[in-house]
Design an enzyme around this catalytic site. Structure first.
Site, PDB file in Angstrom:
ATOM      1  N   ASP A  11     103.718  -3.260 -13.534  1.00  0.00           N
ATOM      2  CA  ASP A  11     103.948  -3.367 -12.091  1.00  0.00           C
ATOM      3  C   ASP A  11     105.012  -4.428 -11.862  1.00  0.00           C
ATOM      4  O   ASP A  11     104.884  -5.547 -12.361  1.00  0.00           O
ATOM      5  CB  ASP A  11     102.659  -3.805 -11.367  1.00  0.00           C
ATOM      6  CG  ASP A  11     101.545  -2.752 -11.455  1.00  0.00           C
ATOM      7  OD1 ASP A  11     101.812  -1.623 -11.895  1.00  0.00           O
ATOM      8  OD2 ASP A  11     100.402  -3.077 -11.067  1.00  0.00           O
ATOM      9  N   GLY A  37      98.563   0.019 -14.111  1.00  0.00           N
ATOM     10  CA  GLY A  37      98.275   1.414 -14.486  1.00  0.00           C
ATOM     11  C   GLY A  37      96.770   1.577 -14.390  1.00  0.00           C
ATOM     12  O   GLY A  37      96.025   0.755 -14.907  1.00  0.00           O
ATOM     13  N   GLU A 137      96.793   9.700 -13.373  1.00  0.00           N
ATOM     14  CA  GLU A 137      98.161   9.225 -13.623  1.00  0.00           C
ATOM     15  C   GLU A 137      98.746   9.759 -14.935  1.00  0.00           C
ATOM     16  O   GLU A 137      99.772   9.281 -15.388  1.00  0.00           O
ATOM     17  CB  GLU A 137      98.227   7.681 -13.571  1.00  0.00           C
ATOM     18  CG  GLU A 137      98.121   7.161 -12.140  1.00  0.00           C
ATOM     19  CD  GLU A 137      98.302   5.658 -12.000  1.00  0.00           C
ATOM     20  OE1 GLU A 137      98.616   5.218 -10.879  1.00  0.00           O
ATOM     21  OE2 GLU A 137      98.120   4.913 -12.995  1.00  0.00           O
ATOM     22  N   ALA A 246      93.780  -3.056  -7.610  1.00  0.00           N
ATOM     23  CA  ALA A 246      92.872  -2.776  -8.736  1.00  0.00           C
ATOM     24  C   ALA A 246      91.404  -3.068  -8.442  1.00  0.00           C
ATOM     25  O   ALA A 246      90.598  -3.177  -9.370  1.00  0.00           O
ATOM     26  CB  ALA A 246      93.311  -3.510  -9.998  1.00  0.00           C
ATOM     27  N   ALA A 247      91.020  -3.144  -7.169  1.00  0.00           N
ATOM     28  CA  ALA A 247      89.595  -3.312  -6.836  1.00  0.00           C
ATOM     29  C   ALA A 247      88.802  -2.131  -7.392  1.00  0.00           C
ATOM     30  O   ALA A 247      87.788  -2.306  -8.073  1.00  0.00           O
ATOM     31  CB  ALA A 247      89.397  -3.415  -5.325  1.00  0.00           C
ATOM     32  N   GLY A 248      89.285  -0.935  -7.096  1.00  0.00           N
ATOM     33  CA  GLY A 248      88.596   0.272  -7.561  1.00  0.00           C
ATOM     34  C   GLY A 248      88.554   0.350  -9.081  1.00  0.00           C
ATOM     35  O   GLY A 248      87.533   0.682  -9.673  1.00  0.00           O
ATOM     36  N   ASP A 249      89.681   0.032  -9.722  1.00  0.00           N
ATOM     37  CA  ASP A 249      89.734   0.083 -11.194  1.00  0.00           C
ATOM     38  C   ASP A 249      88.769  -0.923 -11.815  1.00  0.00           C
ATOM     39  O   ASP A 249      88.109  -0.633 -12.814  1.00  0.00           O
ATOM     40  CB  ASP A 249      91.153  -0.230 -11.703  1.00  0.00           C
ATOM     41  CG  ASP A 249      92.150   0.845 -11.304  1.00  0.00           C
ATOM     42  OD1 ASP A 249      91.735   1.999 -11.084  1.00  0.00           O
ATOM     43  OD2 ASP A 249      93.356   0.524 -11.222  1.00  0.00           O
ATOM     44  N   GLY A 283      97.178  -9.794  -8.476  1.00  0.00           N
ATOM     45  CA  GLY A 283      97.525  -8.984  -9.646  1.00  0.00           C
ATOM     46  C   GLY A 283      96.503  -7.922  -9.969  1.00  0.00           C
ATOM     47  O   GLY A 283      95.440  -7.844  -9.346  1.00  0.00           O
TER      48      GLY A 283
HETATM   49  P1  ADP Z   1      90.347   1.231  -4.226  1.00  0.00           P
HETATM   50  O1  ADP Z   1      90.923  -0.015  -4.784  1.00  0.00           O
HETATM   51  O2  ADP Z   1      90.228   2.322  -5.242  1.00  0.00           O
HETATM   52  O3  ADP Z   1      90.945   1.702  -2.931  1.00  0.00           O
HETATM   53  P2  ADP Z   1      88.128   0.091  -2.713  1.00  0.00           P
HETATM   54  O4  ADP Z   1      89.104  -0.624  -1.852  1.00  0.00           O
HETATM   55  O5  ADP Z   1      87.152   1.001  -2.046  1.00  0.00           O
HETATM   56  O6  ADP Z   1      88.795   0.883  -3.907  1.00  0.00           O
HETATM   57  O7  ADP Z   1      87.296  -1.056  -3.489  1.00  0.00           O
HETATM   58  C1  ADP Z   1      86.442  -0.756  -4.569  1.00  0.00           C
HETATM   59  C2  ADP Z   1      85.235  -1.671  -4.561  1.00  0.00           C
HETATM   60  O8  ADP Z   1      85.715  -3.031  -4.679  1.00  0.00           O
HETATM   61  C3  ADP Z   1      84.415  -1.661  -3.283  1.00  0.00           C
HETATM   62  O9  ADP Z   1      83.408  -0.664  -3.329  1.00  0.00           O
HETATM   63  C4  ADP Z   1      83.819  -3.064  -3.271  1.00  0.00           C
HETATM   64  O10 ADP Z   1      82.654  -3.098  -4.081  1.00  0.00           O
HETATM   65  C5  ADP Z   1      84.913  -3.908  -3.903  1.00  0.00           C
HETATM   66  N1  ADP Z   1      85.757  -4.511  -2.862  1.00  0.00           N
HETATM   67  C6  ADP Z   1      86.942  -4.061  -2.380  1.00  0.00           C
HETATM   68  N2  ADP Z   1      87.435  -4.853  -1.396  1.00  0.00           N
HETATM   69  C7  ADP Z   1      86.536  -5.850  -1.270  1.00  0.00           C
HETATM   70  C8  ADP Z   1      86.432  -7.011  -0.417  1.00  0.00           C
HETATM   71  N3  ADP Z   1      87.374  -7.291   0.503  1.00  0.00           N
HETATM   72  N4  ADP Z   1      85.352  -7.824  -0.575  1.00  0.00           N
HETATM   73  C9  ADP Z   1      84.391  -7.564  -1.491  1.00  0.00           C
HETATM   74  N5  ADP Z   1      84.422  -6.483  -2.315  1.00  0.00           N
HETATM   75  C10 ADP Z   1      85.469  -5.643  -2.201  1.00  0.00           C
END
Ligand code: ADP
Length: 300
Positions: A11, A37, A137, A246-249, A283
């Protein structure tokens, strides 16, 4: 034991005051290189969470190949099945404005050259793992081959349909765990409820299609998990988010590392705790927490 079949990117993130309009040139206040990725992020998240992890993917013949491989290896991911392809390593070119809005250009590079034959070469790894993680991907034929080998050897399949791609639900036959955010969920169910308390019975169509368990992540609101025994609604851990990349990842990798059919709720909480920590740091792979950090938040 977890194997990820998927993308490996570098990235390149430029911070700007205002995103450029077509034809406009603007100055960036900083530029950062950050290994990413979806596939590699999920592999790093699973490894830091304590699993033994193998990566099946590809990098190119540019200097980013080494940097992206190093990031995986230093998290403890086995990169013996990362193929060398000619040309560029996968790259996401990201511009972030002061208001947090972004433009992203994704160049598949070596990820687009990954083929079913690369998966077949690593068949013994796929067969020996408890779960394989797949995303969107790399070419769909790669996912199909991975699902075929996984099914034949009793390896669970976890599929994250991101980025969104139009797919017939029938193509998901054989997926044990489907994990997606609200945008991705909209590709599979007619109406996605707003928030944790909504009526999520529409996810039943996925169950009817043979998918064992469906998780829809709702960002800062948490997640829902639909499975045979009912619906789990899990609020997010309250944290101060600064970068949700990368929250989802991170959720998926950590969830997979903790997965146990007998205690799905624990794996969901473990994944959500990992993701909550990740959003407090900048990151992609750089923000992924270790097992001890996750345990600390779970005990707090
Ligand atoms: P993606 O990154 O795939 O769009 P999400 O945004 O739904 O996925 O986030 C995935 C998971 O990460 C959520 O279900 C939650 O558990 C956690 N998460 C995301 N954003 C936050 C936040 N602002 N505070 C706390 N947990 C978060």
């Amino acid at each position: 034991r977890i194997v990820v079949v998927g993308s490996i990117n570098m990235d390149v993130i430029a911070s700007v005051d205002k995103l450029p309009l077509p034809g406009e040139t603007v100055a960036a206040s900083s530029v950062q290189y950050s290994p990413g990725g979806k596939g590699a992020n999920q592999a790093v998240a699973a490894a830091r969470a304590g699993a033994d992890v193998w990566m099946i993917g590809a990098t190119g013949s540019d200097p980013f190949a080494q940097a992206t491989r190093n990031s995986l290896a230093s998290a403890g991911v086995d990169i013996g099945h990362v193929a060398d392809k000619p040309g560029a390593t996968g790259m996401a070119i990201i511009e972030v404005g002061a208001d947090g809005e972004n433009h992203i250009v994704l160049a598949a590079g070596a990820n687009g050259l990954l083929g079913p034959a690369d998966v077949v070469r690593a068949a013994s790894v796929l067969a020996s793992c408890d779960m394989v993680l797949l995303q969107n991907e790399v070419p769909w034929s790669v996912n199909q081959e991975a699902m075929r080998i996984a099914k034949a050897s009793g390896t669970r399949v976890c599929y994250n349909p991101a980025p969104v791609r139009k797919l017939d639900i029938k193509a998901l036959e054989g997926v044990d765990v489907l994990v997606m955010n609200e945008t991705e969920a909209a590709a599979f169910v007619a109406t996605v409820p707003q928030g944790l308390d909504g009526d999520w019975s529409a996810l039943g169509v996925l169950s009817d299609a043979g998918i064992g368990m469906t998780v829809v992540t709702l960002g800062s609101r948490g997640l829902v998990c639909y499975h045979r025994n009912g619906l789990i609604r899990l609020p997010a851990f309250p944290v101060r988010a600064i970068d949700t990349t990368a929250a989802g990842d991170t959720f998926i990798g950590a969830f997979a590392a903790a997965f146990d059919e007998q205690n799905v709720l624990y794996a969901l909480r473990f994944g959500a705790a990992a993701a909550a920590i990740a959003v407090t740091k900048p990151g992609a792979q750089a923000s992924v927490p270790s097992r001890s950090e996750i345990d600390r938040l779970l005990k707090a």
